[in-house]
Enzyme design. Structure first.
Site, PDB file in Angstrom:
ATOM      1  N   HIS A   1      -5.884  -6.946  13.558  1.00 15.07           N
ATOM      2  CA  HIS A   1      -4.639  -6.177  13.477  1.00 15.07           C
ATOM      3  C   HIS A   1      -4.258  -5.756  14.891  1.00 15.07           C
ATOM      4  CE1 HIS A   1      -1.572  -3.952  11.425  1.00 15.07           C
ATOM      5  NE2 HIS A   1      -2.004  -2.776  11.800  1.00 15.07           N
TER       6      HIS A   1
ATOM      7  N   TYR B   1      14.391  31.622   4.099  1.00 16.03           N
ATOM      8  CA  TYR B   1      13.218  32.355   4.594  1.00 16.03           C
ATOM      9  C   TYR B   1      13.327  32.620   6.093  1.00 16.03           C
ATOM     10  CZ  TYR B   1      10.743  31.181   0.250  1.00 16.03           C
ATOM     11  OH  TYR B   1      10.354  31.064  -1.053  1.00 16.03           O
TER      12      TYR B   1
ATOM     13  N   CYS C   1      12.993  24.929   2.185  1.00 17.01           N
ATOM     14  CA  CYS C   1      12.040  25.584   1.283  1.00 17.01           C
ATOM     15  C   CYS C   1      11.163  24.507   0.627  1.00 17.01           C
ATOM     16  CB  CYS C   1      12.766  26.359   0.187  1.00 17.01           C
ATOM     17  SG  CYS C   1      14.062  27.466   0.767  1.00 17.01           S
ATOM     18  N   MET C   2      10.220  24.931  -0.183  1.00 17.35           N
ATOM     19  CA  MET C   2       9.348  23.962  -0.854  1.00 17.35           C
ATOM     20  C   MET C   2      10.150  23.046  -1.779  1.00 17.35           C
ATOM     21  SD  MET C   2       6.044  24.659  -3.288  1.00 17.35           S
ATOM     22  CE  MET C   2       5.074  25.534  -2.086  1.00 17.35           C
ATOM     23  N   ASP C   3      11.154  23.615  -2.468  1.00 14.59           N
ATOM     24  CA  ASP C   3      11.839  22.852  -3.515  1.00 14.59           C
ATOM     25  C   ASP C   3      13.351  22.792  -3.338  1.00 14.59           C
ATOM     26  OD1 ASP C   3       9.269  22.998  -4.952  1.00 14.59           O
ATOM     27  OD2 ASP C   3       9.832  25.108  -5.121  1.00 14.59           O
TER      28      ASP C   3
ATOM     29  N   ARG D   1     -10.652   0.502  15.002  1.00 14.93           N
ATOM     30  CA  ARG D   1     -10.498   1.114  13.677  1.00 14.93           C
ATOM     31  C   ARG D   1     -11.553   0.541  12.744  1.00 14.93           C
ATOM     32  NH1 ARG D   1      -4.630   1.152  10.652  1.00 14.93           N
ATOM     33  NH2 ARG D   1      -5.030  -1.081  10.405  1.00 14.93           N
TER      34      ARG D   1
ATOM     35  N   LYS E   1       0.844  -1.206   0.000  1.00 16.31           N
ATOM     36  CA  LYS E   1       0.000   0.000   0.000  1.00 16.31           C
ATOM     37  C   LYS E   1       0.877   1.253   0.000  1.00 16.31           C
ATOM     38  CE  LYS E   1      -0.596  -0.562   4.964  1.00 16.31           C
ATOM     39  NZ  LYS E   1      -0.933   0.397   5.981  1.00 16.31           N
TER      40      LYS E   1
ATOM     41  N   ARG F   1       0.912 -10.565   6.907  1.00 10.76           N
ATOM     42  CA  ARG F   1       0.882  -9.360   6.079  1.00 10.76           C
ATOM     43  C   ARG F   1       2.196  -8.623   6.329  1.00 10.76           C
ATOM     44  NH1 ARG F   1      -4.004  -9.330   9.191  1.00 10.76           N
ATOM     45  NH2 ARG F   1      -3.165  -7.574  10.353  1.00 10.76           N
TER      46      ARG F   1
HETATM   47  N1  PLP Z   1      -1.857  -5.204   8.164  1.00 11.55           N
HETATM   48  C1  PLP Z   1      -2.590  -4.093   8.290  1.00 11.55           C
HETATM   49  C2  PLP Z   1      -4.055  -4.200   8.525  1.00 11.55           C
HETATM   50  C3  PLP Z   1      -1.969  -2.846   8.213  1.00 11.55           C
HETATM   51  O1  PLP Z   1      -2.697  -1.737   8.348  1.00 11.55           O
HETATM   52  C4  PLP Z   1      -0.569  -2.789   7.996  1.00 11.55           C
HETATM   53  C5  PLP Z   1       0.151  -1.510   7.907  1.00 11.55           C
HETATM   54  O2  PLP Z   1      -0.161  -0.512   8.420  1.00 11.55           O
HETATM   55  C6  PLP Z   1       0.140  -3.982   7.862  1.00 11.55           C
HETATM   56  C7  PLP Z   1      -0.533  -5.177   7.956  1.00 11.55           C
HETATM   57  C8  PLP Z   1       1.627  -3.982   7.654  1.00 11.55           C
HETATM   58  O3  PLP Z   1       2.258  -3.525   8.789  1.00 11.55           O
HETATM   59  P1  PLP Z   1       3.864  -3.442   8.862  1.00 11.55           P
HETATM   60  O4  PLP Z   1       4.257  -2.488   7.793  1.00 11.55           O
HETATM   61  O5  PLP Z   1       4.122  -2.901  10.210  1.00 11.55           O
HETATM   62  O6  PLP Z   1       4.362  -4.816   8.626  1.00 11.55           O
END
Ligand code: PLP
Length: 371
Positions: free
Chosen positions: A169, A267, A313-315, A138, A40, A222
């Site tokens: 989680h 700045y 700065c921004m850039d 959550r 992600k 995960r």
């Molecule tokens: N599973 C869920 C539901 C998550 O939200 C995340 C990351 O935020 C992960 C797994 C992966 O976590 P990590 O990057 O700490 O391994």
């Protein structure tokens, strides 16, 4: 977003490090535990598609993303392995998810009831993973009654739904103390008592839980931040394996000038030279994810640790050089320069945040180059 290809600032991603990290993790898993690569947020800033293919080549069994569009991008790129969308979504998205073989987290009977109508009408079948709220507050079912009702609905609507997984989680799997983690695990097990038979995937572990709480079980992990080579706990716990950071952030001196005693930089004139100094300008700023609060931190140039002087700065940022250096000299913001190294963890420490935020925050303007 425009990627700045004509500027020397770039994030260099070592895909072999990502592959090695996955292989290391797979070696730690209990067979037949599967590994889903968490890609992600543009693979934590490393680049969604190249990372996904590297992870797949290293043996990832599937992928987790946060939002539907990330899943669609993986499918468009030709990824055919299972993909789970970790966030909950409006029921109206069910046909799109199903048509693209994207499994989705579900946390309400309402979603299932509404989605069933459009899935039935379009003769589509949606894979769902029921989310259980065991302590994150959550997403997820909290009570056995609510969960049992959802499971019952899934069992009576097998044409519309593939009940593929169930998960939770942990809030504190990376912490030194394990009490809250234990409470969550206990709650998860209690909730599971109303789910018989269990679906294909039962999963609870992120990187931290898979590394420090192997007893949490489940048949899939995960695997997120440690795939990118980082310690999920920051400084709190020691990594059980030598994961290798995959991302470096580099640039070059774009301008170099001498300033005299009393002249100021940037700045707000927050830095004033106390002597004659050489100042280098580096083409990256907070629009690239280099936070304004990084003023005063160090970058590496020719093996020297050079302070960022004046406001970010921004850039652009300005750094104090040890001597006159040529335009085009390499600047390392994250990564190694000879014997010296600046880690994402050090950047996060300076910015008083976590390395996740530093890496995800490197904006799309910064081109990613792959090794
Ligand atoms: N599973 C869920 C539901 C998550 O939200 C995340 C990351 O935020 C992960 C797994 C992966 O976590 P990590 O990057 O700490 O391994």
């Amino acid at each position: 977003m425009v990627e700045a290809w004509h500027r020397p600032t770039e994030a260099i991603i070592d895909l072999s490090a990502i592959k090695e990290n996955i292989k290391l993790e797979k070696g730690l898993l209990k067979k037949p535990q599967q590994l889903f690569a968490v890609v992600k947020a543009n693979a934590y800033g490393h680049g969604l598609i190249p990372v996904a293919f590297a992870a797949q080549a290293a043996g990832a069994d599937g992928f987790c993303v946060a939002v539907i569009d990330e899943g669609l991008a993986l499918r468009r790129a030709g990824i055919t392995k299972p993909i789970l969308i970790l966030g909950v979504n409006p029921a109206a998205t069910a046909p799109l998810l199903a048509a693209n073989s994207l499994a989705v987290a579900v946390d309400s009977l309402e979603f299932l009831k509404q989605a069933a109508v459009s899935l039935h009408a379009q003769q589509l079948r949606l894979a769902v993973h029921l989310a259980l709220d065991t302590g994150m507050s959550r997403i997820g079912f909290k009570t056995t009654d609510d969960l049992a009702a959802a499971v019952d609905f899934l069992r009576t609507h097998t044409k519309e739904f593939d009940f593929q997984g169930i998960f939770t989680h942990f809030a504190t799997a990376d912490a030194a103390e394990a009490d809250y983690y234990q409470q969550q695990l206990k709650k998860f097990k209690q909730l599971l008592t109303v789910v018989d038979p269990l679906p294909t995937y039962v999963h609870v572990a992120n990187s931290a839980a898979s590394l420090w709480h192997q007893a949490c079980g489940g048949n899939m992990v995960r695997f997120g931040v440690s795939m990118y080579g980082l310690n999920p706990s920051g400084h709190v716990r020691k990594l059980p394996a030598a994961f290798k950071p995959a991302l470096s952030l580099v640039s070059e001196l774009a301008a170099v000038r001498e300033i005299q005693t009393g002249e100021s930089v940037g700045y707000g004139k927050t830095y004033t030279a106390q002597q004659t100094e050489w100042i280098g300008t580096v083409p990256l700023g907070y629009a690239d994810g280099w936070l304004r609060r990084m003023q005063g931190s160090k970058v590496l140039i020719n093996g020297h640790s050079c302070e960022i002087v004046g406001r970010v700065c921004m850039d652009q940022i300005m750094v104090r050089l040890p001597q006159r250096l040529p335009v085009g000299t390499k600047v390392t913001l994250i990564g190694k320069d000879g014997q010296q190294q600046i880690t994402a963890q050090q950047v996060a420490d300076y910015a008083q945040t976590i390395h996740y935020e530093i890496l995800c925050g490197i904006s799309e303007r910064v081109p990613r180059k792959y090794l």
